[in-house]
Design a protein around this motif. Structure first.
Motif, PDB file in Angstrom:
ATOM      1  N   GLU A 126      56.906  39.545  47.661  1.00 17.35           N
ATOM      2  CA  GLU A 126      58.079  40.411  47.800  1.00 17.35           C
ATOM      3  C   GLU A 126      58.676  40.236  49.190  1.00 17.35           C
ATOM      4  OE1 GLU A 126      57.102  44.423  46.759  1.00 17.35           O
ATOM      5  OE2 GLU A 126      56.352  43.864  44.773  1.00 17.35           O
ATOM      6  N   PRO A 127      59.908  40.693  49.401  1.00 20.41           N
ATOM      7  CA  PRO A 127      60.523  40.544  50.721  1.00 20.41           C
ATOM      8  C   PRO A 127      59.684  41.122  51.851  1.00 20.41           C
ATOM      9  CG  PRO A 127      62.178  41.168  49.108  1.00 20.41           C
ATOM     10  CD  PRO A 127      60.861  41.229  48.409  1.00 20.41           C
ATOM     11  N   GLY A 128      58.906  42.164  51.568  1.00 25.39           N
ATOM     12  CA  GLY A 128      58.091  42.776  52.611  1.00 25.39           C
ATOM     13  C   GLY A 128      56.605  42.601  52.417  1.00 25.39           C
ATOM     14  N   ALA A 129      56.197  41.719  51.490  1.00 27.97           N
ATOM     15  CA  ALA A 129      54.769  41.545  51.210  1.00 27.97           C
ATOM     16  C   ALA A 129      54.508  40.124  50.730  1.00 27.97           C
ATOM     17  CB  ALA A 129      54.299  42.552  50.167  1.00 27.97           C
ATOM     18  N   GLY A 130      53.856  39.335  51.590  1.00 29.38           N
ATOM     19  CA  GLY A 130      53.489  37.983  51.221  1.00 29.38           C
ATOM     20  C   GLY A 130      51.984  37.833  51.267  1.00 29.38           C
ATOM     21  N   THR A 131      51.468  37.575  52.474  1.00 29.79           N
ATOM     22  CA  THR A 131      50.018  37.475  52.645  1.00 29.79           C
ATOM     23  C   THR A 131      49.322  38.772  52.261  1.00 29.79           C
ATOM     24  OG1 THR A 131      50.293  35.853  54.415  1.00 29.79           O
ATOM     25  CG2 THR A 131      48.206  37.033  54.332  1.00 29.79           C
ATOM     26  N   ASP A 132      49.921  39.889  52.613  1.00 24.65           N
ATOM     27  CA  ASP A 132      49.342  41.200  52.305  1.00 24.65           C
ATOM     28  C   ASP A 132      49.832  41.673  50.941  1.00 24.65           C
ATOM     29  OD1 ASP A 132      48.243  43.720  52.307  1.00 24.65           O
ATOM     30  OD2 ASP A 132      49.757  44.578  53.649  1.00 24.65           O
ATOM     31  N   LEU A 133      49.193  41.179  49.885  1.00 24.75           N
ATOM     32  CA  LEU A 133      49.641  41.532  48.541  1.00 24.75           C
ATOM     33  C   LEU A 133      49.460  43.014  48.245  1.00 24.75           C
ATOM     34  CD1 LEU A 133      48.445  38.511  46.373  1.00 24.75           C
ATOM     35  CD2 LEU A 133      50.786  39.111  46.999  1.00 24.75           C
ATOM     36  N   GLY A 177      46.101  51.041  47.218  1.00 29.56           N
ATOM     37  CA  GLY A 177      45.534  49.726  47.487  1.00 29.56           C
ATOM     38  C   GLY A 177      45.284  48.951  46.214  1.00 29.56           C
ATOM     39  N   HIS A 178      44.239  48.132  46.218  1.00 26.29           N
ATOM     40  CA  HIS A 178      43.999  47.248  45.073  1.00 26.29           C
ATOM     41  C   HIS A 178      43.743  48.019  43.790  1.00 26.29           C
ATOM     42  CE1 HIS A 178      39.625  47.904  44.744  1.00 26.29           C
ATOM     43  NE2 HIS A 178      39.665  48.092  46.049  1.00 26.29           N
ATOM     44  N   GLU A 229      44.309  48.935  33.528  1.00 28.02           N
ATOM     45  CA  GLU A 229      44.992  49.041  34.815  1.00 28.02           C
ATOM     46  C   GLU A 229      44.012  48.856  35.975  1.00 28.02           C
ATOM     47  OE1 GLU A 229      47.178  52.650  35.209  1.00 28.02           O
ATOM     48  OE2 GLU A 229      48.562  52.211  33.554  1.00 28.02           O
ATOM     49  N   GLY A 230      44.558  48.468  37.123  1.00 33.36           N
ATOM     50  CA  GLY A 230      43.771  48.430  38.346  1.00 33.36           C
ATOM     51  C   GLY A 230      43.019  47.144  38.617  1.00 33.36           C
ATOM     52  N   ARG A 231      43.214  46.126  37.779  1.00 30.26           N
ATOM     53  CA  ARG A 231      42.505  44.860  37.977  1.00 30.26           C
ATOM     54  C   ARG A 231      43.430  43.731  38.441  1.00 30.26           C
ATOM     55  NH1 ARG A 231      38.444  44.739  32.681  1.00 30.26           N
ATOM     56  NH2 ARG A 231      37.286  46.647  33.220  1.00 30.26           N
ATOM     57  N   GLY A 232      44.656  44.078  38.757  1.00 31.43           N
ATOM     58  CA  GLY A 232      45.657  43.060  39.054  1.00 31.43           C
ATOM     59  C   GLY A 232      45.334  42.181  40.242  1.00 31.43           C
ATOM     60  N   LEU A 233      44.868  42.779  41.334  1.00 33.00           N
ATOM     61  CA  LEU A 233      44.613  41.970  42.530  1.00 33.00           C
ATOM     62  C   LEU A 233      43.510  40.951  42.269  1.00 33.00           C
ATOM     63  CD1 LEU A 233      45.432  41.474  45.446  1.00 33.00           C
ATOM     64  CD2 LEU A 233      43.646  43.074  46.152  1.00 33.00           C
ATOM     65  N   GLN A 234      42.438  41.371  41.632  1.00 26.52           N
ATOM     66  CA  GLN A 234      41.354  40.433  41.317  1.00 26.52           C
ATOM     67  C   GLN A 234      41.848  39.321  40.399  1.00 26.52           C
ATOM     68  OE1 GLN A 234      41.245  43.720  41.128  1.00 26.52           O
ATOM     69  NE2 GLN A 234      39.314  44.548  41.954  1.00 26.52           N
ATOM     70  N   GLN A 235      42.709  39.660  39.449  1.00 27.35           N
ATOM     71  CA  GLN A 235      43.215  38.663  38.511  1.00 27.35           C
ATOM     72  C   GLN A 235      44.063  37.608  39.215  1.00 27.35           C
ATOM     73  OE1 GLN A 235      45.158  41.422  35.892  1.00 27.35           O
ATOM     74  NE2 GLN A 235      43.394  41.659  34.543  1.00 27.35           N
ATOM     75  N   VAL A 236      44.933  38.029  40.117  1.00 25.08           N
ATOM     76  CA  VAL A 236      45.803  37.049  40.777  1.00 25.08           C
ATOM     77  C   VAL A 236      45.056  36.280  41.859  1.00 25.08           C
ATOM     78  CG1 VAL A 236      47.884  38.366  40.262  1.00 25.08           C
ATOM     79  CG2 VAL A 236      46.763  38.674  42.476  1.00 25.08           C
ATOM     80  N   LEU A 237      44.068  36.903  42.512  1.00 23.40           N
ATOM     81  CA  LEU A 237      43.310  36.171  43.523  1.00 23.40           C
ATOM     82  C   LEU A 237      42.517  35.031  42.885  1.00 23.40           C
ATOM     83  CD1 LEU A 237      42.000  38.984  45.916  1.00 23.40           C
ATOM     84  CD2 LEU A 237      43.866  37.356  46.304  1.00 23.40           C
ATOM     85  N   GLY A 238      41.996  35.263  41.690  1.00 22.46           N
ATOM     86  CA  GLY A 238      41.341  34.179  40.979  1.00 22.46           C
ATOM     87  C   GLY A 238      42.305  33.054  40.654  1.00 22.46           C
ATOM     88  N   GLY A 239      43.523  33.418  40.285  1.00 24.66           N
ATOM     89  CA  GLY A 239      44.538  32.409  40.015  1.00 24.66           C
ATOM     90  C   GLY A 239      44.930  31.637  41.257  1.00 24.66           C
ATOM     91  N   ASP A 369      46.304  29.628  58.312  1.00 26.96           N
ATOM     92  CA  ASP A 369      45.552  30.577  59.140  1.00 26.96           C
ATOM     93  C   ASP A 369      44.768  31.545  58.264  1.00 26.96           C
ATOM     94  OD1 ASP A 369      46.297  29.524  61.560  1.00 26.96           O
ATOM     95  OD2 ASP A 369      48.071  30.791  61.769  1.00 26.96           O
ATOM     96  N   VAL A 370      45.367  31.964  57.151  1.00 27.65           N
ATOM     97  CA  VAL A 370      44.639  32.816  56.204  1.00 27.65           C
ATOM     98  C   VAL A 370      43.455  32.057  55.620  1.00 27.65           C
ATOM     99  CG1 VAL A 370      44.789  33.970  53.968  1.00 27.65           C
ATOM    100  CG2 VAL A 370      46.604  34.290  55.652  1.00 27.65           C
TER     101      VAL A 370
END
Length: 388
Positions: A126-133, A177-178, A229-239, A369-370
């Motif tokens: 998003e415009p205000g969220a890249g590395t910090d999903l 958060g996540h 619900e609530g599993r989105g961050l884990q799902q995209v990090l695996g991707g 760097d990440v």
């Protein structure tokens, strides 16, 4: 310990290389310069089955092993990085759905994604969220049997041609958060889904990269990825882990193209009555480039193999491969330009395009760097291990 490709992998690589050299390399300079969309290449990729690389065979996909997955991106990016973008984010979306989707979601989307009938990508930044999903602000509010989605996304590849996007949203509090994050499989024909503009880019021409506005898009509840619900961050990090392997492979392809151009030019260009490849200064550059490219390639295949083994997450291995290979692509494109001299700065030579394309790999799927932080944390925690 075997560092050789299998017969099937070698045939796959050779087939893609022959195709790329005959059909992509000749048109890439003009199509890149004019911004022409490579529709013919898309159709060829459908015939090769490249849109189904990460789709299980039961849904009509290739279900390629991870090294073959890397080979596909290396060979296509060697011809033109933009062409690799036509199925790069799509392959990550396929993996996310195949790994996390409900049986109904898989049956509905994957067969059409495998053929390229439905193309996709990943809708995270998003415009205000890249590395910090966890800082995303796009919300999905439950309204009966639908979610109402509102927000904006940016740097979305294939936005104008995709039929469906996995979209990262907050199904909980916008400042949560996540635990508040989920993924919705959003049909791009839905009212309120709008591509507002294509972003101008230094390189990576071919596929469009766009900004989106999601204005009250209604998404059926059954399109919640995995049904919980609530599993989105884990799902995209695996991707993203799988995505880093394809970014690393693309970087190897760009670096190899830079080396090929430098070697060929040094053999043809003469100075003081002999080819410049006879001069020690040029030979040292070529030796460094070749060594670093092979190291990047082996790191990439190592990460791919580790991913294939099924031993869990490979954040460290994928991070190492992506970081090193992308830095190698940047270095090799610059060294190739130096070997070309003034001609390397001319748009009539391929190295000028490679120099513009290479930096993308150091940014995409998490900056380098990440990646260094990911690698360090894996080592410090004891989860990461070196060797075979």
């Amino acid at each position: 310990m075997d560092f050789e490709l299998s017969e099937e992998q070698e045939l796959f690589r050779r087939t893609l290389r022959d195709y790329a050299e005959k059909e992509i390399m000749p048109v890439a300079p003009e199509w890149e310069r004019t911004g022409r969309y490579p529709a013919e290449i898309v159709e060829s990729f459908k015939e090769f089955g490249l849109y189904g690389l990460n789709v299980p065979e039961e849904y009509g996909g290739l279900e390629a092993d991870r090294v073959s997955y890397a080979l596909a991106f290396e060979e296509i990016a060697r011809a033109w990085l933009g062409a690799a973008g036509l199925f790069g984010p799509h392959s990550v979306a396929c993996w996310i759905v195949a790994r996390n989707g409900t049986p109904e979601q898989k049956a509905h989307w994957l067969p059409r994604m495998a053929t390229g009938e439905v193309r996709s990508g990943i809708c995270l930044t998003e415009p205000g969220a890249g590395t910090d999903l966890q800082g995303i602000r796009t919300t999905a509010v439950r309204d009966g049997d639908h979610y109402v989605v509102s927000g904006a996304k940016t740097w979305i590849t294939n936005a104008r041609v995709a039929g469906m996007f996995p979209v990262l949203v907050k199904t909980g509090r916008a400042d949560g958060g996540h635990e508040a994050m989920s993924v919705l499989l959003m049909d791009t024909s839905s009212p309120g889904f709008t591509v507002t503009r294509d972003l101008p880019k230094m390189g990576y021409k071919g596929p469009e990269t766009s900004e989106l506005v999601l204005d009250g898009v209604r998404v059926p509840v059954e399109n919640l990825l995995g049904g919980v619900e609530g599993r989105g961050l884990q799902q995209v990090l695996g991707g993203l882990e799988i995505g880093r392997i394809n970014i690393a492979a693309r970087a190897v392809g760009v670096a190899q193209a830079a080396y090929d151009a430098a070697l060929g030019y040094s053999r043809e260009r003469e100075a003081f009555g002999k080819p410049i490849s006879d001069f020690q200064a040029i030979q040292l550059k070529l030796a460094d480039m070749a060594t670093e490219i092979q190291a990047a390639r082996l790191l990439t295949y190592w990460a791919a193999s580790r991913s294939q083994s099924g031993g869990g997450r490979v954040d460290m291995e994928a991070g190492m491969a992506k970081m090193y290979a992308s830095e190698t692509a940047i270095k090799c494109s610059l060294e190739s330009m130096r070997i070309h001299g003034g001609y390397g700065y001319s748009a009539e030579f391929v190295v000028e395009r490679l120099y513009r394309d290479a930096p993308l790999m150091a940014i995409g799927e998490g900056t380098n760097d990440v990646q260094r932080l990911v690698i360090a944390r894996s080592l410090v925690s004891g989860k990461g291990r070196l060797g075979w």
